[in-house]
Design a protein around this motif. Structure first.
Motif, PDB file in Angstrom:
ATOM      1  N   THR A 139      -5.827  -4.145  11.328  1.00  0.00           N
ATOM      2  CA  THR A 139      -4.525  -4.085  10.646  1.00  0.00           C
ATOM      3  C   THR A 139      -4.531  -3.127   9.464  1.00  0.00           C
ATOM      4  O   THR A 139      -3.493  -2.660   9.043  1.00  0.00           O
ATOM      5  CB  THR A 139      -4.063  -5.474  10.163  1.00  0.00           C
ATOM      6  OG1 THR A 139      -5.051  -6.035   9.307  1.00  0.00           O
ATOM      7  CG2 THR A 139      -3.790  -6.397  11.319  1.00  0.00           C
ATOM      8  N   ARG A 140      -5.700  -2.816   8.946  1.00  0.00           N
ATOM      9  CA  ARG A 140      -5.749  -1.842   7.853  1.00  0.00           C
ATOM     10  C   ARG A 140      -5.369  -0.488   8.365  1.00  0.00           C
ATOM     11  O   ARG A 140      -4.708   0.281   7.721  1.00  0.00           O
ATOM     12  CB  ARG A 140      -7.142  -1.787   7.250  1.00  0.00           C
ATOM     13  CG  ARG A 140      -7.439  -3.083   6.530  1.00  0.00           C
ATOM     14  CD  ARG A 140      -8.428  -2.988   5.450  1.00  0.00           C
ATOM     15  NE  ARG A 140      -7.903  -2.126   4.413  1.00  0.00           N
ATOM     16  CZ  ARG A 140      -8.662  -1.498   3.532  1.00  0.00           C
ATOM     17  NH1 ARG A 140      -9.952  -1.608   3.609  1.00  0.00           N
ATOM     18  NH2 ARG A 140      -8.134  -0.748   2.603  1.00  0.00           N
ATOM     19  N   ASP A 172      -8.570  -7.945  10.720  1.00  0.00           N
ATOM     20  CA  ASP A 172      -8.584  -7.392   9.366  1.00  0.00           C
ATOM     21  C   ASP A 172      -8.770  -5.876   9.394  1.00  0.00           C
ATOM     22  O   ASP A 172      -7.969  -5.126   8.850  1.00  0.00           O
ATOM     23  CB  ASP A 172      -9.669  -8.054   8.515  1.00  0.00           C
ATOM     24  CG  ASP A 172      -9.620  -7.569   7.083  1.00  0.00           C
ATOM     25  OD1 ASP A 172      -8.508  -7.605   6.496  1.00  0.00           O
ATOM     26  OD2 ASP A 172     -10.666  -7.151   6.560  1.00  0.00           O
ATOM     27  N   TRP A 173      -9.837  -5.391  10.029  1.00  0.00           N
ATOM     28  CA  TRP A 173     -10.072  -3.963  10.110  1.00  0.00           C
ATOM     29  C   TRP A 173      -8.942  -3.275  10.872  1.00  0.00           C
ATOM     30  O   TRP A 173      -8.444  -2.256  10.456  1.00  0.00           O
ATOM     31  CB  TRP A 173     -11.420  -3.676  10.781  1.00  0.00           C
ATOM     32  CG  TRP A 173     -11.761  -2.212  10.839  1.00  0.00           C
ATOM     33  CD1 TRP A 173     -12.425  -1.498   9.885  1.00  0.00           C
ATOM     34  CD2 TRP A 173     -11.455  -1.291  11.893  1.00  0.00           C
ATOM     35  NE1 TRP A 173     -12.553  -0.186  10.278  1.00  0.00           N
ATOM     36  CE2 TRP A 173     -11.959  -0.040  11.510  1.00  0.00           C
ATOM     37  CE3 TRP A 173     -10.807  -1.398  13.111  1.00  0.00           C
ATOM     38  CZ2 TRP A 173     -11.841   1.090  12.301  1.00  0.00           C
ATOM     39  CZ3 TRP A 173     -10.668  -0.269  13.909  1.00  0.00           C
ATOM     40  CH2 TRP A 173     -11.190   0.956  13.502  1.00  0.00           C
ATOM     41  N   TRP A 215      -7.997   5.708   3.244  1.00  0.00           N
ATOM     42  CA  TRP A 215      -8.724   4.796   4.127  1.00  0.00           C
ATOM     43  C   TRP A 215      -9.107   5.511   5.419  1.00  0.00           C
ATOM     44  O   TRP A 215     -10.245   5.412   5.869  1.00  0.00           O
ATOM     45  CB  TRP A 215      -7.886   3.551   4.429  1.00  0.00           C
ATOM     46  CG  TRP A 215      -8.644   2.533   5.216  1.00  0.00           C
ATOM     47  CD1 TRP A 215      -9.488   1.587   4.735  1.00  0.00           C
ATOM     48  CD2 TRP A 215      -8.656   2.386   6.645  1.00  0.00           C
ATOM     49  NE1 TRP A 215     -10.015   0.844   5.771  1.00  0.00           N
ATOM     50  CE2 TRP A 215      -9.525   1.316   6.958  1.00  0.00           C
ATOM     51  CE3 TRP A 215      -8.018   3.055   7.690  1.00  0.00           C
ATOM     52  CZ2 TRP A 215      -9.760   0.905   8.259  1.00  0.00           C
ATOM     53  CZ3 TRP A 215      -8.264   2.639   8.990  1.00  0.00           C
ATOM     54  CH2 TRP A 215      -9.125   1.575   9.261  1.00  0.00           C
ATOM     55  N   GLY A 239       0.829  -1.202   0.000  1.00  0.00           N
ATOM     56  CA  GLY A 239       0.000   0.000   0.000  1.00  0.00           C
ATOM     57  C   GLY A 239       0.858   1.244   0.000  1.00  0.00           C
ATOM     58  O   GLY A 239       2.024   1.216   0.369  1.00  0.00           O
ATOM     59  N   GLU A 298     -12.899   6.170   6.784  1.00  0.00           N
ATOM     60  CA  GLU A 298     -13.331   5.675   8.095  1.00  0.00           C
ATOM     61  C   GLU A 298     -13.711   6.827   9.020  1.00  0.00           C
ATOM     62  O   GLU A 298     -14.692   6.737   9.758  1.00  0.00           O
ATOM     63  CB  GLU A 298     -12.228   4.827   8.740  1.00  0.00           C
ATOM     64  CG  GLU A 298     -12.003   3.497   8.056  1.00  0.00           C
ATOM     65  CD  GLU A 298     -13.226   2.613   8.068  1.00  0.00           C
ATOM     66  OE1 GLU A 298     -13.838   2.414   9.138  1.00  0.00           O
ATOM     67  OE2 GLU A 298     -13.577   2.098   6.990  1.00  0.00           O
ATOM     68  N   ASP A 346      -2.904   5.727  -0.119  1.00  0.00           N
ATOM     69  CA  ASP A 346      -3.961   4.731   0.136  1.00  0.00           C
ATOM     70  C   ASP A 346      -4.358   4.750   1.606  1.00  0.00           C
ATOM     71  O   ASP A 346      -5.543   4.678   1.937  1.00  0.00           O
ATOM     72  CB  ASP A 346      -3.495   3.323  -0.231  1.00  0.00           C
ATOM     73  CG  ASP A 346      -3.315   3.114  -1.720  1.00  0.00           C
ATOM     74  OD1 ASP A 346      -3.931   3.855  -2.518  1.00  0.00           O
ATOM     75  OD2 ASP A 346      -2.543   2.197  -2.086  1.00  0.00           O
ATOM     76  N   ALA A 347      -3.380   4.828   2.483  1.00  0.00           N
ATOM     77  CA  ALA A 347      -3.649   4.859   3.927  1.00  0.00           C
ATOM     78  C   ALA A 347      -4.431   6.113   4.307  1.00  0.00           C
ATOM     79  O   ALA A 347      -5.399   6.036   5.071  1.00  0.00           O
ATOM     80  CB  ALA A 347      -2.341   4.791   4.703  1.00  0.00           C
TER      81      ALA A 347
END
Length: 81
Positions: free
Chosen positions: A80-81, A77-78, A35, A27, A39, A31-32
């Motif tokens: 670690t994103r 999953d959430w 995100w 990534g 969120e 991208d981070a």
């Protein structure tokens, strides 16, 4: 290099994450940011600065807070994103 992150919701309620440089290579920083922006909006986070300026660290902390501890308990999953 290994990046070590601890998210704490209080005493004995800490969640540890370790990422290698190769884990993060898929990534981009943009991208981070996208995100976190998504969120932050989806979770209806309140800006902590009364002037309305939101720093990336404020987004990170608010997304963790508004996302809630359960997201760190249920699955990584959430988180670690």
């Amino acid at each position: 290099m290994v990046y070590h992150i601890i998210v704490s919701f209080g005493r004995d309620r800490q969640y540890e994450f370790k990422f290698s440089h190769t884990d993060l290579a898929s990534g981009s920083p943009e991208d981070a940011r996208r995100w976190f922006d998504k969120e932050f909006a989806d979770l209806e986070c309140e800006p902590s600065n009364p002037m309305g300026k939101v720093l990336i660290i404020d987004k990170i902390l608010n997304v963790a807070r508004y996302g809630g501890e359960q997201r760190f308990i249920d699955g990584k999953d959430w988180a670690t994103r």
